[in-house]
Design a protein around this motif. Structure first.
Motif, short mmCIF file in Angstrom:
data_model
loop_
_atom_site.label_atom_id
_atom_site.label_comp_id
_atom_site.label_asym_id
_atom_site.label_seq_id
_atom_site.Cartn_x
_atom_site.Cartn_y
_atom_site.Cartn_z
N ARG A 146 0.81 -1.22 0.00
CA ARG A 146 0.00 0.00 0.00
C ARG A 146 0.84 1.26 0.00
O ARG A 146 0.33 2.37 0.14
N ILE A 147 2.17 1.10 -0.11
CA ILE A 147 3.05 2.27 -0.11
C ILE A 147 4.02 2.20 -1.28
O ILE A 147 4.21 1.14 -1.88
N GLU A 148 4.61 3.34 -1.56
CA GLU A 148 5.73 3.36 -2.50
C GLU A 148 7.00 3.36 -1.67
O GLU A 148 7.11 4.11 -0.71
N PHE A 149 7.93 2.50 -2.01
CA PHE A 149 9.20 2.46 -1.25
C PHE A 149 10.36 2.81 -2.18
O PHE A 149 10.48 2.25 -3.28
N ILE A 150 11.19 3.74 -1.74
CA ILE A 150 12.41 4.05 -2.50
C ILE A 150 13.61 3.74 -1.62
O ILE A 150 13.71 4.26 -0.49
N GLN A 151 14.49 2.89 -2.11
CA GLN A 151 15.73 2.65 -1.38
C GLN A 151 16.73 3.71 -1.81
O GLN A 151 17.12 3.77 -2.99
N GLY A 152 17.11 4.56 -0.90
CA GLY A 152 18.03 5.64 -1.26
C GLY A 152 18.60 6.27 -0.03
O GLY A 152 18.19 5.97 1.10
N ASP A 153 19.56 7.16 -0.25
CA ASP A 153 20.30 7.77 0.85
C ASP A 153 19.95 9.26 0.95
O ASP A 153 19.84 9.93 -0.08
N VAL A 154 19.81 9.73 2.18
CA VAL A 154 19.43 11.14 2.36
C VAL A 154 20.50 12.12 1.90
O VAL A 154 20.24 13.31 1.77
#
Ligand code: UD2
Length: 308
Positions: free
Chosen positions: A48-56
Motif C-alpha cells: 500500500r506504499i511506494e518504497f524508494i531505497q536511497g540515501d538522504v
C-alpha cells in the motif's frame, strides 16, 4: 488526500509513521537506505506504499523522493550517541548533511511543510528540570551537535526560503519494532528482550537515573499535529515526551511484573557520559500544537509487550 514522504521509513519510528499514514488514507512514500532500517518493519503495508531505497545525502534520490509530496517527515539518521563519538565525520554526513540535502530537495520540490526528528540530546548535561525549548542548547556528543545544527538549518530554511519547518525533540521513545539487539539500544527494549530469554538485564548506576520514556504512539500523534498546525508554528522547536520521569529501577520492576520475571537486575557502574535525569516540559507542544499524551508509560509497556 495528503501525499507524505517519510525518510527512515523502514526504521523504528519511521515505520510507525508509515503505518499511521496508510491508516489515514494518505499517499505514502517511504525512503530508506536500509543501513539500520529493515523491510520487515513495513511488511504489513508494503503493497500500500511506494518504497524508494536511497540515501538522504544523495541529491538525485532525494529530489525524486520529494517530487509531488505535501509533507516530509525526516526521521532518517544514524540514531546513536556512541556511534557519533566513535565516528564524528562518518555520522555527520547522514545526520547533518543529510538533513540539509533533504531540506534543499524539499524546498525545490515545493513541499508544504518539513517535520524533523530532533532530539532531547540538545539539552546535554544542563541539570535544570524540566527541559524547556527556550533553554540554550548544550549539545555534548557529536550526535547532539548534528541534531541541533539540523534544527538551525530548519530555522534558516523557514526564514530564508519560506519552507515551513517544525522540529520535534524526541525524548527516549519506545515501542514495538525497536531494535533490542545492540548494547546501545533503548533500555526498555533491551530489558524486555533479555527478560523474555530469562536473562538478567543490567542497570548502569544505582537505578535511580530517570528518563521521560515516551511511547511511540505519542510521537506519531505529535507528527500529525505538527503537520496540521497553523503556519505560525513554522521554524519552531517542540519537546515530544510525557512530562513525567521514570527511574530505571521502576521501569525494571514494572516490566518484570508484567512479564512475570522474578530475577534481579545486575548493577554495573554508570555508563560514561550518561545524564542523570531527563524530563520534558511539554507545555509548548500542548499549547501550540494541541499535543496530549495519549499513551502513558505503563500503557505503552503493555502495548509493546502485546506487540501492539
Ligand atoms: C537517549 C537516546 C539517544 C539520545 C539521548 C540524548 C534512546 C535509545 N537513545 O539516550 O538517541 O537522544 O537520549 O540524551 O532513546 N541503561 C541501562 N541498562 C541497559 C541500557 C541502558 O541501565 O541495558 C541505562 C543507560 O545507562 C541510561 C538509561 O538506561 O542511564 C537510558 O539509556 P538509553 O540508551 O535507553 O537512552 P539515553 O537516555 O542514554
Amino acid at each position: 488526500m495528503s501525499r507524505v514522504l517519510i525518510t527512515g521509513g523502514a526504521g523504528f519510528i519511521g515505520s510507525h509513521l508509515v503505518h499511521r499514514f496508510v491508516e489515514e488514507g494518505a499517499q505514502v512514500r517511504a525512503f530508506d537506505n536500509l543501513s539500520s532500517g529493515n523491510m520487515e518493519n513495513l511488511a504489513a503495508v508494503r503493497d500500500r506504499i511506494e518504497f524508494i531505497q536511497g540515501d538522504v545525502q544523495d541529491a538525485e534520490a532525494t529530489a525524486a523522493a520529494c517530487r509531488d509530496v505535501d509533507y516530509v517527515f525526516h526521521e532518517g539518521a544514524i540514531p546513536s550517541v556512541p556511534k557519533s563519538v566513535a565516528d564524528p565525520l562518518g555520522t555527520d554526513s547522514p545526520n547533518l548533511r543529510g538533513t540539509l540535502q533533504m531540506l534543499e530537495s524539499a524546498r525545490k520540490a515545493g513541499v508544504k511543510r518539513f517535520i524533523f526528528a530532533a532530539s532531547s540530546a540538545a539539552y546535554g548535561n544542563n541539570p535544570v528540570l524540566p527541559k524547556r525549548e527556550d533553554m540554550i542548547p548544550e549539545p555534548v556528543s557529536p550526535y547532539a551537535v548534528q541534531k541541533v545544527a539540523s534544527e538551525l538549518y530548519m530555522g534558516s530554511y523557514a526564514q530564508v526560503f519560506g519552507l515551513q519547518t517544525v522540529a520535534l525533540r524526541y525524548f527516549n521513545i519506545f515501542g514495538v519494532r525497536q531494535d533490542p539487539t545492540s548494547q546501545y539500544s533503548g533500555v526498555l527494549a533491551r530489558f524486555i528482550s533479555l527478560m523474555a530469554k530469562n536473562e538478567c538485564p543490567t542497570i548502569f548506576g544505582d537505578g535511580e537515573t530517570s528518563r521521560d520514556f515516551t511511547h511511540v504512539d505519542n510521537v506519531v500523534q505529535a507528527n500529525l499535529l505538527a503537520a496540521s498546525a497553523p503556519a505560525h508554528v513554522s521554524g519552531r522547536v517542540y519537546n515530544v515526551a510525557t512530562g513525567h520521569r521514570v527511574t530505571l529501577n521502576h521501569a525494571f520492576a514494572t516490566i518484570g511484573r508484567i512479564m512475570g520475571f522474578e530475577g534481579k537486575p545486575q548493577y554495573q557502574p554508570e555508563r560514561e557520559g550518561d545524564i542523570r535525569h531527563s524530563v520534558a516540559d511539554i507545555a509548548r507542544a500542548q499549547d501550540e500544537l494541541g499535543y496530549r499524551v495519549t499513551v502513558s508509560f505503563e500503557d505503552g509497556l503493555g502495548k509493546m509487550l502485546r506487540k501492539g
